[in-house]
Scaffold this motif. Structure first.
Motif, PDB file in Angstrom:
ATOM      1  N   LEU A  53     -29.289  42.592  44.786  1.00 22.38           N
ATOM      2  CA  LEU A  53     -28.050  42.427  45.535  1.00 22.38           C
ATOM      3  C   LEU A  53     -27.053  41.545  44.789  1.00 22.38           C
ATOM      4  O   LEU A  53     -25.844  41.821  44.789  1.00 22.38           O
ATOM      5  N   LEU A  54     -27.550  40.494  44.153  1.00 21.03           N
ATOM      6  CA  LEU A  54     -26.662  39.634  43.364  1.00 21.03           C
ATOM      7  C   LEU A  54     -26.089  40.402  42.177  1.00 21.03           C
ATOM      8  O   LEU A  54     -24.894  40.294  41.876  1.00 21.03           O
ATOM      9  N   GLN A  55     -26.910  41.194  41.514  1.00 18.59           N
ATOM     10  CA  GLN A  55     -26.443  42.008  40.387  1.00 18.59           C
ATOM     11  C   GLN A  55     -25.362  42.984  40.846  1.00 18.59           C
ATOM     12  O   GLN A  55     -24.337  43.151  40.175  1.00 18.59           O
ATOM     13  N   ARG A  56     -25.569  43.608  41.983  1.00 17.52           N
ATOM     14  CA  ARG A  56     -24.589  44.553  42.514  1.00 17.52           C
ATOM     15  C   ARG A  56     -23.284  43.848  42.880  1.00 17.52           C
ATOM     16  O   ARG A  56     -22.193  44.355  42.594  1.00 17.52           O
ATOM     17  N   ALA A  57     -23.403  42.663  43.476  1.00 21.66           N
ATOM     18  CA  ALA A  57     -22.202  41.908  43.862  1.00 21.66           C
ATOM     19  C   ALA A  57     -21.378  41.542  42.633  1.00 21.66           C
ATOM     20  O   ALA A  57     -20.145  41.631  42.651  1.00 21.66           O
ATOM     21  N   VAL A  58     -22.038  41.158  41.556  1.00 20.39           N
ATOM     22  CA  VAL A  58     -21.331  40.804  40.322  1.00 20.39           C
ATOM     23  C   VAL A  58     -20.592  42.027  39.774  1.00 20.39           C
ATOM     24  O   VAL A  58     -19.462  41.918  39.297  1.00 20.39           O
ATOM     25  N   LYS A  59     -21.211  43.197  39.851  1.00 24.95           N
ATOM     26  CA  LYS A  59     -20.599  44.419  39.315  1.00 24.95           C
ATOM     27  C   LYS A  59     -19.448  44.928  40.178  1.00 24.95           C
ATOM     28  O   LYS A  59     -18.468  45.452  39.665  1.00 24.95           O
ATOM     29  N   LYS A  93     -23.976  37.662  33.921  1.00 27.58           N
ATOM     30  CA  LYS A  93     -24.982  38.556  34.497  1.00 27.58           C
ATOM     31  C   LYS A  93     -26.046  37.759  35.237  1.00 27.58           C
ATOM     32  O   LYS A  93     -26.299  36.598  34.936  1.00 27.58           O
ATOM     33  N   VAL A  94     -26.682  38.446  36.178  1.00 24.31           N
ATOM     34  CA  VAL A  94     -27.811  37.887  36.903  1.00 24.31           C
ATOM     35  C   VAL A  94     -29.056  38.627  36.435  1.00 24.31           C
ATOM     36  O   VAL A  94     -29.111  39.853  36.483  1.00 24.31           O
ATOM     37  N   ARG A  95     -30.024  37.872  35.983  1.00 24.93           N
ATOM     38  CA  ARG A  95     -31.310  38.449  35.585  1.00 24.93           C
ATOM     39  C   ARG A  95     -32.394  37.749  36.396  1.00 24.93           C
ATOM     40  O   ARG A  95     -32.224  36.608  36.816  1.00 24.93           O
TER      41      ARG A  95
END
Length: 121
Positions: free
Chosen positions: A13-19, A53-55
């Motif tokens: 969800l964090l990765q999607r929010a960043v994108k 980015k979030v990894r």
């Protein structure tokens, strides 16, 4: 198992929010941070914010800037999946179902990041 799945989902969800959210992307753009969320018995996941980015990876890391430590997986799941997340977070801190270790300023930054996961009003 639900707790581990929820942590994996949090990363996605964090990765999607960043994108998808330009303001969220700006929030993480120049940030470098490693943190983890775990249970008292050591089950958890670590997260890395770097290069905008979030990894995330299963397991713990040696040198996080902060760690959210839940009493157990059930408490962690309940707090992280609560509809009133800030109230649940504060209650867990008060009852010591959640202990924060490390840099509290970074925890506040992370809480701002999680605000991007809330539905827009």
């Amino acid at each position: 198992m639900k707790f581990k799945l929820l942590l994996w989902l949090l990363a996605k969800l964090l990765q999607r929010a960043v994108k998808k959210n330009a303001e969220c992307a700006r929030h993480v753009k120049d940030k470098t941070l490693v943190f983890q969320i775990q249970t008292l018995d050591g089950a958890g996941r670590h997260f890395r914010i770097d290069d905008g980015k979030v990894r995330s990876a299963a397991g713990l890391t040696d040198c996080p800037k902060f760690t959210l430590v839940f009493k157990d997986a059930a408490k962690g799941f309940a707090v992280l999946s609560a509809k009133e997340s800030k109230d649940a977070f504060l209650t867990a801190l008060r009852t010591e179902d959640l202990v924060i270790r490390g840099d509290f300023v970074e925890v506040l930054w992370f809480q701002r990041l999680t605000d991007f996961l809330q539905p827009q009003k």
